[in-house]
Design a protein around this motif. Structure first.
Motif, PDB file in Angstrom:
ATOM      1  N   VAL A 113      52.552 105.991  17.667  1.00  0.00           N
ATOM      2  CA  VAL A 113      53.800 105.229  17.734  1.00  0.00           C
ATOM      3  C   VAL A 113      54.763 105.793  16.691  1.00  0.00           C
ATOM      4  CG1 VAL A 113      54.863 102.952  17.638  1.00  0.00           C
ATOM      5  CG2 VAL A 113      52.489 103.183  18.403  1.00  0.00           C
ATOM      6  N   PRO A 114      55.893 106.381  17.102  1.00  0.00           N
ATOM      7  CA  PRO A 114      56.838 106.973  16.147  1.00  0.00           C
ATOM      8  C   PRO A 114      57.877 105.983  15.646  1.00  0.00           C
ATOM      9  CG  PRO A 114      57.523 107.521  18.356  1.00  0.00           C
ATOM     10  CD  PRO A 114      56.254 106.690  18.493  1.00  0.00           C
ATOM     11  N   ALA A 146      58.552 108.179  10.251  1.00  0.00           N
ATOM     12  CA  ALA A 146      57.129 107.860  10.129  1.00  0.00           C
ATOM     13  C   ALA A 146      56.456 107.898  11.511  1.00  0.00           C
ATOM     14  CB  ALA A 146      56.943 106.485   9.498  1.00  0.00           C
ATOM     15  N   VAL A 147      55.129 108.031  11.504  1.00  0.00           N
ATOM     16  CA  VAL A 147      54.337 107.988  12.733  1.00  0.00           C
ATOM     17  C   VAL A 147      53.058 107.206  12.431  1.00  0.00           C
ATOM     18  CG1 VAL A 147      53.137 109.291  14.534  1.00  0.00           C
ATOM     19  CG2 VAL A 147      55.227 110.220  13.510  1.00  0.00           C
ATOM     20  N   LEU A 148      52.766 106.207  13.271  1.00  0.00           N
ATOM     21  CA  LEU A 148      51.530 105.433  13.139  1.00  0.00           C
ATOM     22  C   LEU A 148      50.524 105.940  14.173  1.00  0.00           C
ATOM     23  CD1 LEU A 148      49.982 102.955  11.939  1.00  0.00           C
ATOM     24  CD2 LEU A 148      50.981 101.613  13.813  1.00  0.00           C
ATOM     25  N   VAL A 149      49.300 106.228  13.717  1.00  0.00           N
ATOM     26  CA  VAL A 149      48.229 106.678  14.603  1.00  0.00           C
ATOM     27  C   VAL A 149      47.074 105.690  14.494  1.00  0.00           C
ATOM     28  CG1 VAL A 149      46.565 108.502  15.124  1.00  0.00           C
ATOM     29  CG2 VAL A 149      48.891 109.097  14.399  1.00  0.00           C
ATOM     30  N   LEU A 150      46.715 105.105  15.622  1.00  0.00           N
ATOM     31  CA  LEU A 150      45.564 104.201  15.709  1.00  0.00           C
ATOM     32  C   LEU A 150      44.525 104.883  16.602  1.00  0.00           C
ATOM     33  CD1 LEU A 150      47.478 100.880  16.574  1.00  0.00           C
ATOM     34  CD2 LEU A 150      47.002 101.803  14.296  1.00  0.00           C
ATOM     35  N   HIS A 151      43.314 105.015  16.125  1.00  0.00           N
ATOM     36  CA  HIS A 151      42.311 105.658  16.973  1.00  0.00           C
ATOM     37  C   HIS A 151      40.942 105.033  16.777  1.00  0.00           C
ATOM     38  CE1 HIS A 151      40.385 107.980  13.701  1.00  0.00           C
ATOM     39  NE2 HIS A 151      41.606 108.237  13.262  1.00  0.00           N
ATOM     40  N   SER A 152      40.158 105.109  17.836  1.00  0.00           N
ATOM     41  CA  SER A 152      38.786 104.611  17.790  1.00  0.00           C
ATOM     42  C   SER A 152      37.935 105.543  16.941  1.00  0.00           C
ATOM     43  CB  SER A 152      38.218 104.519  19.206  1.00  0.00           C
ATOM     44  OG  SER A 152      38.288 105.779  19.860  1.00  0.00           O
ATOM     45  N   GLU A 153      36.806 105.024  16.487  1.00  0.00           N
ATOM     46  CA  GLU A 153      35.850 105.804  15.693  1.00  0.00           C
ATOM     47  C   GLU A 153      34.533 105.891  16.453  1.00  0.00           C
ATOM     48  OE1 GLU A 153      36.166 107.478  13.035  1.00  0.00           O
ATOM     49  OE2 GLU A 153      37.811 106.693  11.825  1.00  0.00           O
TER      50      GLU A 153
END
Length: 561
Positions: A113-114, A146-153
């Motif tokens: 999400v930018p 800014a850039v938000l990065v959400l990712h699974s582990e």
């Protein structure tokens, strides 16, 4: 030995510190040590160990440590805590997991999400910055680029995830010219994300992510290309990620994010009450300054001054300040004429306060006294608007359903006034009424004025929704009355209800006594467990209340709402 002891002392110092920020930075460091080895190496040069540096005194946005008059400890933005933002991110990942195909769900998910970019009025002169609302909703970050990065582990089922924020670095040049920014070292503690790094490191981070996931299953990449320059570097970086993750699905996350934004939390509801009270008071200021011969520009200035003095960051949109026959121009924003004795003023204005918007419309006589003809049309529209709010309170229709109610109510009242007849086929009657009110009855309201635009207006209203109700009458060739219907009311929704009536001066088919008059009445409505709450109720609306307010005492109290 002395050197080793010093290293131990530095490691444990944050745990013993009185500052919550220092303790949070230390906890962030421990989190970093438990992450994937490959990803950790990608960010190993940027960890919370930098907390040993002297504390910052300047950030790119307000925090409690710099703005204690505005924010409480633990808040990321005024009124909203780090826990609230973390819960939003968790709910988004939970929603994306539910939307995945049940037969073959992706093993890995990443959401990118930018932020908004700075735009310029002319060379070296920037426009006032306003953050992209999806990024603001998920992170509270108010800085550009800014850039938000959400990712699974791997091994951790959704909604468990890692949140990494890529932000501008806090350079000496930026400190000199712009006052500094939060920077990667402070961002995890101040904004509550798991990790942070400089924006230049995003590409390398996503490369490491793809390498970490290689050969371990399918992936889904959530990114909205319409939010950025399709030929820009961020678009290229995301395309490279999709190429690396062979067979990855690519989808926009905007609809999922907006579905979460649709229903407001208790904290969001408190902020929207404040935004509505702020705009209501500012519109009262404009009423008090009204007099024959006043300029639309002065009334514009009065409402903006009043909103800012009470704590708003800005107006929510260029306001409509229309006098005379210009009240029939639905989105009139020139605001550069004078209003003569006997004419009406139509003001459509709202403010943005701590990220949340209000949207209110009122119509009043500039001399403080409704004429007989003005009063007839105004009370007709007011009856429709109040009846629509009752419908929202008792049955919670969708916005489209509410529009149907508005159409029926207007057709009955316009027939009583002789403006339309009932001896018509249904389609012809619809066209006749639409001529007097060409807009919808309302819309969703929230972080944007016309909020969550991807969400259809045929949803049931829910508690927590906020809508506007703004029926209008516009006296011109064919009156126009609109009531924007709301969703089926669900708790937490906020909508507007705004019918209108418009009769232009050139409308020779309407009675001469009504020509040249336009009316719109708009309120902000929060859907509650027991019905609804009119957030803008403090703004004068009845004939008597308006006549008392117009030309009344100038405000002396600008206390923040």
């Amino acid at each position: 030995m002395a050197h080793a002891m010093e290293q131990v002392r530095r490691f444990f110092a944050p745990f013993l510190a009185k500052s919550n920020i220092s303790r949070r930075i230390c906890i962030q460091h421990i989190r970093e040590l438990s992450t994937s080895h490959l990803l950790y190496r990608c960010l190993s040069h940027q960890t919370s160990v930098k907390s040993a540096s002297p504390p910052q005194t300047s950030y790119g946005q307000p925090f409690n440590c710099t703005h204690p008059h505005l924010m409480k400890e633990g808040e990321v933005t005024p009124g909203l805590t780090a826990d609230e933002f973390a819960d939003r991110r968790r709910r988004l990942m939970e929603l994306l997991a539910r939307q995945a195909p049940q037969q073959q769900p992706p093993q890995h998910q990443v959401v990118i999400v930018p932020a908004a970019r700075v735009s310029h009025l002319s060379e070296d002169i920037p426009h006032p910055f306003r953050q992209a609302t999806d990024l603001l909703y998920l992170s509270g970050c108010q800085e550009p680029e800014a850039v938000l990065v959400l990712h699974s582990e791997p091994g951790r089922p959704l909604p468990e995830h890692t949140a990494t924020l890529f932000v501008q670095r806090n350079t000496a040049h930026r400190q000199l010219w712009e006052g500094g920014c939060t920077g990667p070292a402070a961002a995890p503690a101040m904004l509550g994300v798991d990790r942070a790094a400089g924006t230049a490191e995003l590409g390398r981070y996503l490369e490491c992510l793809a390498a970490d996931w290689a050969g371990t299953g399918t992936a889904a990449v959530w990114f909205d290309f319409s939010a950025v320059d399709v030929h820009g570097p961020l678009s290229g970086t995301v395309r490279d990620l999709v190429t690396s993750l062979r067979g990855a699905a690519l989808e926009s996350p905007r609809r999922a994010i907006q579905s979460l934004r649709l229903v407001k939390s208790p904290a969001e509801q408190r902020l929207m009450r404040k935004a509505a009270r702020c705009a209501s008071a500012a519109i009262r200021d404009a009423m008090a300054a009204s007099r024959p011969g006043v300029s639309e520009h002065e009334l514009y200035a009065r409402v903006e001054f009043g909103a800012r003095m009470r704590g708003a960051e800005r107006l929510a949109y260029p306001p409509v300040v229309a006098g005379g026959d210009r009240t029939n121009v639905i989105h009139y924003t020139n605001n550069n004429r004078t209003v003569d004795d006997g004419q009406l003023v139509l003001m459509d204005a709202g403010c943005e306060l701590h990220g949340y918007c209000s949207d209110i419309t009122r119509t009043w006589p500039v001399n403080g006294v409704f004429s007989r003809q003005q009063k007839v049309l105004y009370n007709t529209l007011l009856e429709v608007q109040e009846a629509l709010i009752d419908v929202v309170r008792t049955s919670r229709p969708s916005l489209d359903g509410l529009y149907g109610h508005m159409f029926r109510m207007l057709s009955e009242r316009l027939a009583d006034l002789g403006l339309v007849g009932f001896n018509r086929e249904k389609g012809q009657l619809f066209r006749s009424v639409q001529r007097f009110c060409p807009h919808h009855v309302g819309h969703y309201l929230g972080m944007d004025v016309h909020d969550t635009g991807l969400i259809p207006k045929n949803l049931p209203l829910q508690p927590g929704m906020v809508i506007t109700v703004e029926p209008g009458k516009y006296a011109r060739l064919g009156m126009v009355i609109t009531v924007e219907p709301g969703k089926y009311a669900r708790l937490g929704m906020v909508i507007t209800v705004e019918p209108g009536l418009y009769i232009p001066a050139a409308d020779t088919s309407s009675p001469e006594e009504f020509r040249g008059m336009g009316f719109r009445i708009e309120d902000d409505i929060l859907i509650t467990e027991t019905g609804c709450e009119v957030l803008s109720e403090e703004c004068p609306k009845t004939v008597d209340a308006i006549q008392r307010a117009v030309g009344g005492p100038s405000p002396t109290d600008f206390s923040a709402v």
